[in-house]
Motif scaffolding. Structure first.
Motif, PDB file in Angstrom:
ATOM      1  N   THR A  30       8.187  -8.489   0.601  1.00 31.42           N
ATOM      2  CA  THR A  30       8.605  -7.054   1.288  1.00 31.42           C
ATOM      3  C   THR A  30       7.583  -5.895   0.923  1.00 31.42           C
ATOM      4  OG1 THR A  30      10.124  -6.970  -0.672  1.00 31.42           O
ATOM      5  CG2 THR A  30      11.195  -7.390   1.607  1.00 31.42           C
ATOM      6  N   THR A  31       7.395  -5.107   1.674  1.00 37.95           N
ATOM      7  CA  THR A  31       6.562  -3.695   1.623  1.00 37.95           C
ATOM      8  C   THR A  31       7.233  -2.720   2.278  1.00 37.95           C
ATOM      9  OG1 THR A  31       5.251  -4.276   3.817  1.00 37.95           O
ATOM     10  CG2 THR A  31       4.469  -5.060   1.449  1.00 37.95           C
ATOM     11  N   ARG A  32       6.706  -1.447   2.074  1.00 37.29           N
ATOM     12  CA  ARG A  32       7.015  -0.231   2.439  1.00 37.29           C
ATOM     13  C   ARG A  32       6.357   0.394   3.643  1.00 37.29           C
ATOM     14  NH1 ARG A  32      12.037   0.968   1.356  1.00 37.29           N
ATOM     15  NH2 ARG A  32      11.724   1.377  -0.831  1.00 37.29           N
ATOM     16  N   SER A  33       6.798   0.497   4.758  1.00 46.32           N
ATOM     17  CA  SER A  33       5.965   1.019   6.107  1.00 46.32           C
ATOM     18  C   SER A  33       5.430   2.620   5.752  1.00 46.32           C
ATOM     19  CB  SER A  33       6.665   0.741   7.131  1.00 46.32           C
ATOM     20  OG  SER A  33       7.669   2.026   7.390  1.00 46.32           O
ATOM     21  N   PRO A  34       4.544   2.956   6.649  1.00 43.13           N
ATOM     22  CA  PRO A  34       4.150   4.358   6.211  1.00 43.13           C
ATOM     23  C   PRO A  34       5.562   5.250   6.716  1.00 43.13           C
ATOM     24  CG  PRO A  34       2.586   3.159   7.425  1.00 43.13           C
ATOM     25  CD  PRO A  34       3.697   2.245   7.255  1.00 43.13           C
ATOM     26  N   ALA A  35       6.292   4.677   7.596  1.00 39.28           N
ATOM     27  CA  ALA A  35       7.791   5.569   7.916  1.00 39.28           C
ATOM     28  C   ALA A  35       8.781   5.423   6.929  1.00 39.28           C
ATOM     29  CB  ALA A  35       7.847   5.350   9.398  1.00 39.28           C
ATOM     30  N   GLY A  36       8.498   4.397   6.031  1.00 41.75           N
ATOM     31  CA  GLY A  36       9.527   4.541   5.049  1.00 41.75           C
ATOM     32  C   GLY A  36      10.660   3.532   5.055  1.00 41.75           C
ATOM     33  N   HIS A  37      10.332   2.498   6.188  1.00 44.35           N
ATOM     34  CA  HIS A  37      11.143   1.534   6.335  1.00 44.35           C
ATOM     35  C   HIS A  37      10.828  -0.003   5.860  1.00 44.35           C
ATOM     36  CE1 HIS A  37       8.955   1.303  10.143  1.00 44.35           C
ATOM     37  NE2 HIS A  37       8.785  -0.032   9.975  1.00 44.35           N
ATOM     38  N   ASP A  38      11.582  -0.836   5.671  1.00 47.52           N
ATOM     39  CA  ASP A  38      11.495  -2.206   4.951  1.00 47.52           C
ATOM     40  C   ASP A  38      10.858  -3.035   5.828  1.00 47.52           C
ATOM     41  OD1 ASP A  38      12.546  -1.383   2.489  1.00 47.52           O
ATOM     42  OD2 ASP A  38      14.351  -1.547   3.459  1.00 47.52           O
ATOM     43  N   ASP A 104       7.309  -0.691  13.772  1.00 46.34           N
ATOM     44  CA  ASP A 104       8.433   0.445  13.670  1.00 46.34           C
ATOM     45  C   ASP A 104       9.777  -0.406  13.380  1.00 46.34           C
ATOM     46  OD1 ASP A 104       9.019  -0.124  15.947  1.00 46.34           O
ATOM     47  OD2 ASP A 104       9.051   1.767  16.880  1.00 46.34           O
ATOM     48  N   VAL A 105      10.015  -1.486  13.382  1.00 42.26           N
ATOM     49  CA  VAL A 105      11.293  -2.310  13.186  1.00 42.26           C
ATOM     50  C   VAL A 105      11.517  -2.557  11.690  1.00 42.26           C
ATOM     51  CG1 VAL A 105      12.623  -4.281  13.647  1.00 42.26           C
ATOM     52  CG2 VAL A 105      11.264  -3.250  15.428  1.00 42.26           C
ATOM     53  N   ASP A 106      12.718  -2.125  11.313  1.00 39.72           N
ATOM     54  CA  ASP A 106      13.195  -2.237   9.918  1.00 39.72           C
ATOM     55  C   ASP A 106      13.692  -3.828   9.850  1.00 39.72           C
ATOM     56  OD1 ASP A 106      14.762  -2.824   7.452  1.00 39.72           O
ATOM     57  OD2 ASP A 106      14.790  -0.498   7.227  1.00 39.72           O
ATOM     58  N   GLU A 107      12.693  -4.816   9.226  1.00 38.57           N
ATOM     59  CA  GLU A 107      13.015  -6.106   9.423  1.00 38.57           C
ATOM     60  C   GLU A 107      13.895  -6.635   8.505  1.00 38.57           C
ATOM     61  OE1 GLU A 107       8.465  -7.633  10.692  1.00 38.57           O
ATOM     62  OE2 GLU A 107       8.906  -6.985   8.824  1.00 38.57           O
ATOM     63  N   LEU A 108      14.284  -5.966   7.412  1.00 39.72           N
ATOM     64  CA  LEU A 108      15.747  -6.554   6.505  1.00 39.72           C
ATOM     65  C   LEU A 108      17.048  -6.050   7.271  1.00 39.72           C
ATOM     66  CD1 LEU A 108      14.724  -5.510   2.885  1.00 39.72           C
ATOM     67  CD2 LEU A 108      14.287  -7.467   4.330  1.00 39.72           C
ATOM     68  N   THR A 114      20.065  -7.512   2.668  1.00 38.16           N
ATOM     69  CA  THR A 114      20.526  -6.190   2.080  1.00 38.16           C
ATOM     70  C   THR A 114      19.178  -5.865   1.083  1.00 38.16           C
ATOM     71  OG1 THR A 114      22.743  -7.034   1.757  1.00 38.16           O
ATOM     72  CG2 THR A 114      21.875  -5.235   0.134  1.00 38.16           C
ATOM     73  N   PRO A 115      18.670  -4.445   1.519  1.00 37.27           N
ATOM     74  CA  PRO A 115      17.681  -3.888   0.485  1.00 37.27           C
ATOM     75  C   PRO A 115      18.193  -3.285  -0.752  1.00 37.27           C
ATOM     76  CG  PRO A 115      18.151  -2.413   2.280  1.00 37.27           C
ATOM     77  CD  PRO A 115      19.198  -3.671   2.601  1.00 37.27           C
ATOM     78  N   VAL A 116      17.511  -3.541  -1.893  1.00 44.68           N
ATOM     79  CA  VAL A 116      17.639  -3.365  -3.406  1.00 44.68           C
ATOM     80  C   VAL A 116      16.702  -2.410  -3.722  1.00 44.68           C
ATOM     81  CG1 VAL A 116      18.652  -3.923  -5.450  1.00 44.68           C
ATOM     82  CG2 VAL A 116      19.621  -4.914  -3.299  1.00 44.68           C
ATOM     83  N   PRO A 117      16.818  -1.154  -4.185  1.00 45.62           N
ATOM     84  CA  PRO A 117      15.696  -0.416  -4.942  1.00 45.62           C
ATOM     85  C   PRO A 117      14.948  -1.425  -6.013  1.00 45.62           C
ATOM     86  CG  PRO A 117      17.638   0.958  -4.506  1.00 45.62           C
ATOM     87  CD  PRO A 117      18.174  -0.409  -4.420  1.00 45.62           C
ATOM     88  N   CYS A 118      13.613  -1.451  -6.040  1.00 46.25           N
ATOM     89  CA  CYS A 118      12.974  -2.041  -7.260  1.00 46.25           C
ATOM     90  C   CYS A 118      12.890  -0.903  -8.423  1.00 46.25           C
ATOM     91  CB  CYS A 118      11.678  -2.375  -6.832  1.00 46.25           C
ATOM     92  SG  CYS A 118      11.415  -3.807  -6.024  1.00 46.25           S
ATOM     93  N   ARG A 119      12.567  -1.390  -9.505  1.00 46.55           N
ATOM     94  CA  ARG A 119      12.583  -0.714 -10.769  1.00 46.55           C
ATOM     95  C   ARG A 119      11.101   0.013 -10.825  1.00 46.55           C
ATOM     96  NH1 ARG A 119      16.603  -1.039 -14.303  1.00 46.55           N
ATOM     97  NH2 ARG A 119      18.309  -2.593 -14.014  1.00 46.55           N
ATOM     98  N   GLN A 120      10.145  -0.769 -10.443  1.00 42.53           N
ATOM     99  CA  GLN A 120       8.494  -0.298 -10.801  1.00 42.53           C
ATOM    100  C   GLN A 120       7.791  -0.336  -9.814  1.00 42.53           C
ATOM    101  OE1 GLN A 120       6.630  -1.782 -14.352  1.00 42.53           O
ATOM    102  NE2 GLN A 120       8.615  -2.962 -14.921  1.00 42.53           N
ATOM    103  N   VAL A 121       8.361  -0.621  -8.451  1.00 40.01           N
ATOM    104  CA  VAL A 121       7.362  -0.366  -7.285  1.00 40.01           C
ATOM    105  C   VAL A 121       8.379   0.337  -6.254  1.00 40.01           C
ATOM    106  CG1 VAL A 121       6.042  -2.457  -7.976  1.00 40.01           C
ATOM    107  CG2 VAL A 121       7.960  -2.651  -6.359  1.00 40.01           C
ATOM    108  N   ASP A 122       7.516   1.044  -5.271  1.00 33.49           N
ATOM    109  CA  ASP A 122       8.305   1.621  -4.341  1.00 33.49           C
ATOM    110  C   ASP A 122       8.328   0.797  -2.934  1.00 33.49           C
ATOM    111  OD1 ASP A 122       9.438   3.551  -2.756  1.00 33.49           O
ATOM    112  OD2 ASP A 122       7.568   4.303  -1.855  1.00 33.49           O
ATOM    113  N   ALA A 123       9.120  -0.503  -3.277  1.00 35.81           N
ATOM    114  CA  ALA A 123       9.551  -1.266  -1.978  1.00 35.81           C
ATOM    115  C   ALA A 123      10.872  -1.870  -2.441  1.00 35.81           C
ATOM    116  CB  ALA A 123       8.592  -2.420  -2.128  1.00 35.81           C
ATOM    117  N   ALA A 124      11.493  -2.536  -1.352  1.00 37.71           N
ATOM    118  CA  ALA A 124      12.873  -2.999  -1.542  1.00 37.71           C
ATOM    119  C   ALA A 124      12.937  -4.407  -1.797  1.00 37.71           C
ATOM    120  CB  ALA A 124      13.742  -2.996  -0.504  1.00 37.71           C
TER     121      ALA A 124
END
Length: 218
Positions: A30-38, A104-108, A114-124
């Motif tokens: 999982t990574t974060r897209s430029p638009a902020g989706h997963d 531009d599709v949020d694949e999760l 279910t996306p869950v915020p990570c503790r140390q990286v900006d990705a779900a």
């Protein structure tokens, strides 16, 4: 039969390598897209390579037209990604994440995960995954049609049910990751067994080791 890999076409090399090197663990990355989706994509060219430092590696093929995949573009931009391990409960959603969807599709969301915020990286990370590794890029190695991403694990999440009573080792009754064999064939780790070194050979092995202090004195 012998195969000269210096002369063999790439599709044949792929077929032979993926048919005979297996099972290969699956990283649902999982990574974060430029638009902020997963973004989420399964990778079977994946493994852990060290614990000090804690290193994992991904081998990611470019698209058929030579363009980089969204996962690689996101990793280059952010320097971060998450490896989510896959078990049977996650297997069908993993296949959906492997579809060639628009950027531009949020694949999760598409796969019902279910996306869950990570503790140390900006990705779900994926809430349904039994185990997830937050990673920062250590280095990226570029080949003509493939990218090798080497990442350092900075945080690990494990579902409590996947650990033994002491919380130290995996519980094989509840943590049963799947792995890829060849083509569309997969395998699950629900049949596990132990292989241990013979006790008498362990004693022999220990006797062959000379303490460092004795070697220095000699």
């Amino acid at each position: 039969m012998d195969f000269d890999f210096t002369a063999l076409p790439a599709p044949d090399r792929y077929r032979l390598l993926t048919n005979f090197v297996g099972p290969r663990p699956i990283a649902l990355v999982t990574t974060r897209s430029p638009a902020g989706h997963d973004n989420a994509a399964p990778m079977s060219f994946f493994n852990v390579f060290a614990h000090e430092p804690p290193i994992v590696a991904l081998g990611i093929q470019n698209r058929g037209n030579g363009d980089e995949k969204d996962t690689v573009a996101n990793i280059r931009r952010t320097g971060e990604f998450v490896v989510n391990m896959v078990d049977m409960g996650l297997s069908e959603a993993m296949i959906l994440c492997g579809l060639n969807l628009a950027s531009d599709v949020d694949e999760l969301a598409f796969a019902g995960l279910t996306p869950v915020p990570c503790r140390q990286v900006d990705a779900a990370r994926i809430g349904e995954s039994p185990c997830a590794f937050e990673c920062r890029v250590e280095r990226i190695i570029d080949y003509p049609r493939r990218v090798l991403v080497i990442g350092e694990v900075v945080q690990m999440h494990v579902d409590d049910r996947c650990l033994d009573a002491g919380g130290r080792y995996v519980n094989p009754a509840t943590y049963q990751p799947i792995a890829r064999l060849h083509a569309d064939s997969y395998i699950t780790s629900d049949r596990q067994f132990e292989l241990k070194k013979p006790e008498h050979l362990l004693h022999h092995e220990a006797a062959q080791v000379t303490p460092r202090s004795e070697r220095a004195a000699g």
